[in-house]
Design an enzyme around this catalytic site. Sequence first.
Site, short mmCIF file in Angstrom:
data_model
loop_
_atom_site.label_atom_id
_atom_site.label_comp_id
_atom_site.label_asym_id
_atom_site.label_seq_id
_atom_site.Cartn_x
_atom_site.Cartn_y
_atom_site.Cartn_z
N SER A 121 76.28 78.44 58.34
CA SER A 121 75.38 79.51 58.83
C SER A 121 75.93 80.92 58.61
O SER A 121 75.18 81.89 58.76
CB SER A 121 75.10 79.32 60.32
OG SER A 121 74.22 78.25 60.52
N LYS A 156 73.98 83.07 56.35
CA LYS A 156 72.79 83.80 56.79
C LYS A 156 73.03 85.31 56.78
O LYS A 156 72.09 86.09 56.65
CB LYS A 156 72.39 83.34 58.20
CG LYS A 156 71.94 81.89 58.27
CD LYS A 156 71.79 81.41 59.72
CE LYS A 156 71.33 79.95 59.78
NZ LYS A 156 71.33 79.43 61.18
N TYR A 207 68.20 76.72 50.38
CA TYR A 207 68.83 76.96 51.68
C TYR A 207 70.03 76.03 51.89
O TYR A 207 71.08 76.47 52.37
CB TYR A 207 67.79 76.75 52.78
CG TYR A 207 68.30 76.97 54.17
CD1 TYR A 207 68.51 78.25 54.65
CD2 TYR A 207 68.58 75.90 55.01
CE1 TYR A 207 68.99 78.46 55.94
CE2 TYR A 207 69.06 76.10 56.30
CZ TYR A 207 69.25 77.38 56.75
OH TYR A 207 69.73 77.58 58.02
N TYR A 230 74.52 81.65 68.44
CA TYR A 230 73.55 80.76 69.08
C TYR A 230 73.49 81.07 70.58
O TYR A 230 73.48 82.23 70.97
CB TYR A 230 73.90 79.28 68.83
CG TYR A 230 74.18 78.99 67.38
CD1 TYR A 230 73.23 79.31 66.40
CD2 TYR A 230 75.39 78.43 66.96
CE1 TYR A 230 73.48 79.05 65.07
CE2 TYR A 230 75.63 78.17 65.62
CZ TYR A 230 74.68 78.49 64.69
OH TYR A 230 74.93 78.25 63.37
N VAL A 258 78.77 76.10 61.40
CA VAL A 258 79.08 74.80 61.95
C VAL A 258 80.28 74.16 61.24
O VAL A 258 80.85 73.17 61.72
CB VAL A 258 77.82 73.91 61.93
CG1 VAL A 258 77.59 73.35 60.54
CG2 VAL A 258 77.91 72.79 62.94
#
Lengths: 308, 308, 308, 308
Positions: free
Chosen positions: B69, B72, B196, B244, B262
């Site tokens: 992530s 991103k 992705y 998160y 992660v």
Amino acid sequence: MGHAALETLQGFLVGLDARMKRAHKRGRVAHYIPQLASVDVHQFGISVCLASGERLSAGDAATPFSIQSISKVFSLAIALGRHGDRLWKRVGKEPSNYTFNSVIELEQEGGKPRNPFVNAGALVTTDAMLDAPDAGGGLDRLMDFVRTAAGDDRISIDEQVAASEYRTAYRNFSLAYFLRSCGNLHMECERLLQIYCRQCAITMNCEQLASAGRFLAGFDSAAHLLNPAQARSINALMLLAGHYDGSGDFAYSVGFPGKSGVGGGILAVVPGHASIAVWSPGLNAFGNSLLGTRALQELSEFTGWSVF
Amino acid sequence: MGHAALETLQGFLVGLDARMKRAHKRGRVAHYIPQLASVDVHQFGISVCLASGERLSAGDAATPFSIQSISKVFSLAIALGRHGDRLWKRVGKEPSNYTFNSVIELEQEGGKPRNPFVNAGALVTTDAMLDAPDAGGGLDRLMDFVRTAAGDDRISIDEQVAASEYRTAYRNFSLAYFLRSCGNLHMECERLLQIYCRQCAITMNCEQLASAGRFLAGFDSAAHLLNPAQARSINALMLLAGHYDGSGDFAYSVGFPGKSGVGGGILAVVPGHASIAVWSPGLNAFGNSLLGTRALQELSEFTGWSVF
Amino acid sequence: MGHAALETLQGFLVGLDARMKRAHKRGRVAHYIPQLASVDVHQFGISVCLASGERLSAGDAATPFSIQSISKVFSLAIALGRHGDRLWKRVGKEPSNYTFNSVIELEQEGGKPRNPFVNAGALVTTDAMLDAPDAGGGLDRLMDFVRTAAGDDRISIDEQVAASEYRTAYRNFSLAYFLRSCGNLHMECERLLQIYCRQCAITMNCEQLASAGRFLAGFDSAAHLLNPAQARSINALMLLAGHYDGSGDFAYSVGFPGKSGVGGGILAVVPGHASIAVWSPGLNAFGNSLLGTRALQELSEFTGWSVF
Amino acid sequence: MGHAALETLQGFLVGLDARMKRAHKRGRVAHYIPQLASVDVHQFGISVCLASGERLSAGDAATPFSIQSISKVFSLAIALGRHGDRLWKRVGKEPSNYTFNSVIELEQEGGKPRNPFVNAGALVTTDAMLDAPDAGGGLDRLMDFVRTAAGDDRISIDEQVAASEYRTAYRNFSLAYFLRSCGNLHMECERLLQIYCRQCAITMNCEQLASAGRFLAGFDSAAHLLNPAQARSINALMLLAGHYDGSGDFAYSVGFPGKSGVGGGILAVVPGHASIAVWSPGLNAFGNSLLGTRALQELSEFTGWSVF
């Protein structure tokens, strides 16, 4: 029902058709599928199959329409007949607060749809209806069931409607992939959605649909299709959840079970007395046939067929 | 930073590495991807790029890991550089109450993800990062950006990880189809998910990642990658939503922006002072690197780098 | 800050006031309390306390207004000073998706408010601020704190506003009883709400409020009010959640922590540099001062005070 | 029902009582009210009033218990009789996804409870049952109704239970204040809750309760209490929502309307045939009498009284 009573009921249906044909407020035709959007909103038809075997009809009862979500009743019947109460491990039997295609509810329930009549639940029952992940003839079984129930081999699928729905089935794909992420779908999403869209695109008229619903009404002749206790269960679920977020209103004002489709049809069941199909393409705010609902309410008041 | 201060900081990092290597409670390695599940939980590395140009490292700072992530941040940088504030019509800039892959939140918000760091938001920024629906080289642009930012052409994608994630990306497919049903995706879902999953499978080590984050720290040398105001915006969003449902906790205890993955990596930014990469594969309850978070907290206390 | 820099900043503030006074789009004054609804929307004031001890002001900086939710910062400071991190067992430190008075969120979180700046969280901190269930002088402690922080004994409560809010505090009563049902309130709801409504009805002007915020800016003189680490924590929470559902937008566009009140005030903190109070009674769609937010954004751009 | 059929049914009830008395799995007695927590879980009683006027009973049918939520049926009957369909502007007639005391659902629906059987809805119907905000004898009307319906003047309120519930009615207070904040309550919350808690504390035995339910079963003698169409409406709502989140399960397995109370009682209605009261204090996971539900299921199978 005696001869005089039959005549009285037939007279009522003819008058009902006349009133519905004249109604100003007719609702809006579903617009998200071109083939549904072009249907003439001024149509109305009704057909009633009685325990005694007679069928009475009025209006456009012979005009075919797309049964859409009404097909969920038939796939549920097959899945329940096949799996029995084990089916309820994969799908609930409780009513729903949310719209028929809500992912919110599915996530809140951990991937177990609330009932077989929200879209997610219908995807699960369609998945469960099939023998095995590689079943060749998924829809053959359903078509056989419907044709046998209706006693009419001519019932078929409108492949144009099916293809059109499949092309824009994004929300149903979202639901299917969510179910798959929770391990609650055995088939590949693409294949399941193809079957599901074809199932929704079954075309019937009121006469055929009323006939096809007899196995739910507890008529002796239909017992080979589903055992009576399971038929009663389906009726209970239709009463609780057959009309989306207008289910309570339908139960309250009509008083017997029914399942609506976005094509404007409603299959309704008066246990022990009648299987009814009504159709008028204009929808109310809940997505149920506006005049179909009103007609069933008048019929319920006239006949005293409320189960309550 | 003077020579003595540099030596002090280097000494701190070495001690930090030693403490983290000895830690008993290390969290759990992500298990849903075989390639991540097999990573040795006992590793720890950290690398710090300073405004003055130096880089200090300790531990397994040269060991590659899957950035997941953290990617991103880079796709957001490209999308924001390309579209400017128009991007915020498609994705919000508010924190989130729900887990990173929640469809509930997406449905509640009518198909507009809360921010670019929940999965749905990242799908939208990846979609927006590409020139046109038929762009051939979607990921080329991202790889160019990351390599330029890091000053290292060797950065690459672990295609095995990408393929493994794609095979079980059901939940992300569910999010993508939901976005598509709301008209908030231009690409086909399959193609977007392929890109992705490859984006998440970029492999870097702490030294490369710390270098790649310099453009967010406001160092002059990085201004050609993104204008400073937009870099600050990304920092603000990382502080609000980079960890998160542990974002508040991270802001509270560390006090500067960061984005976790992660795979156990965290990219953290001390505006005007430092770009930091830390990695330890064991995760805490929120899915963020347990020891990485702890190390950044100790570093923040040691340096006084909290922005508050 | 040198003399020239001070003069430049003062000049900017005067110009800012002039621009804000001329603005056409001013937002809407809060209408649910008669005393707030009658405030003249054309007012604007700003006051800035610097680390060097100077205070610069412009516009209606001496006009008193109702601080409303800004009071949550002071009750949090007292509760955090008293209980330390144990406080976070009763209230979270995460941002919120929902409106400030949502019971949905509270029920989803099992009676633990997401943060101290949603109403439910503020009720918990007010409860925790008090010594004991039968504390006589609940608000004395808060008034002492605010007066000491501001260095001004004249700060008082508008009892008419307090009484007016208490009379229609149905939603806050609903939140309080929910908290009580979860065992997360020690006081009786009636008594707590009386204190809470009086706390919100504290009246200050920009000069007093800017002074009262210095303990959060890390100025040495304020360390006796709260230890610096706890002050930083409050700043982090203000950045994450200080502007309701506009918190992300505020962080993104202004770039330093702030807490707004429905009376049109905002207390903003630039750690190490400034404590700022701005006031203009018209609110934007999120319930934050429209021109206050805009003024802070311009001030941030002029000074480069963004923490990012 | 002929003499032989009556004897057969009486025999069945005696056998049913014996089976229920021997059952090992009995559920757990409600524990949040001391007076309910101390009830002996080994009790079971059933009473059936038939259209022909006979009453058959078995087990502890003469032992009084607290009717709790079953009282919602009576307050709804009075409110519906008084206001007719205007009542549905204040409370819905749709089933519910959430627990009986959820504020989430109430906030989602903008302060209009989903139905009269969740607590929020019952608060509204109790409010609507009263003539005027200052009505002196709110509960007199309800007691008159219940005593007339049962044909028994001895039915009374257990004031200890009422007082005990009122003392810990925090969640109901939260619901009431939420309703009040939406303008959907006319009375003061304190007064309403006092009446509501007394209403729930009505004490009846199975014989009295079965008699009191006759007006819903469509027996001619009861038409003066409520017009038959409204009685049918209440039956429909009981089927949809009478057993909290176990309503679907009850409809599915029992097949006729019923309303449960946390005291272990269930009032069930077989339109045209019977009014049934069953009681056993142990509750299942949904908060409905475990053995009461099972007994009704067996009775339904024995008699074929399912409405489906």
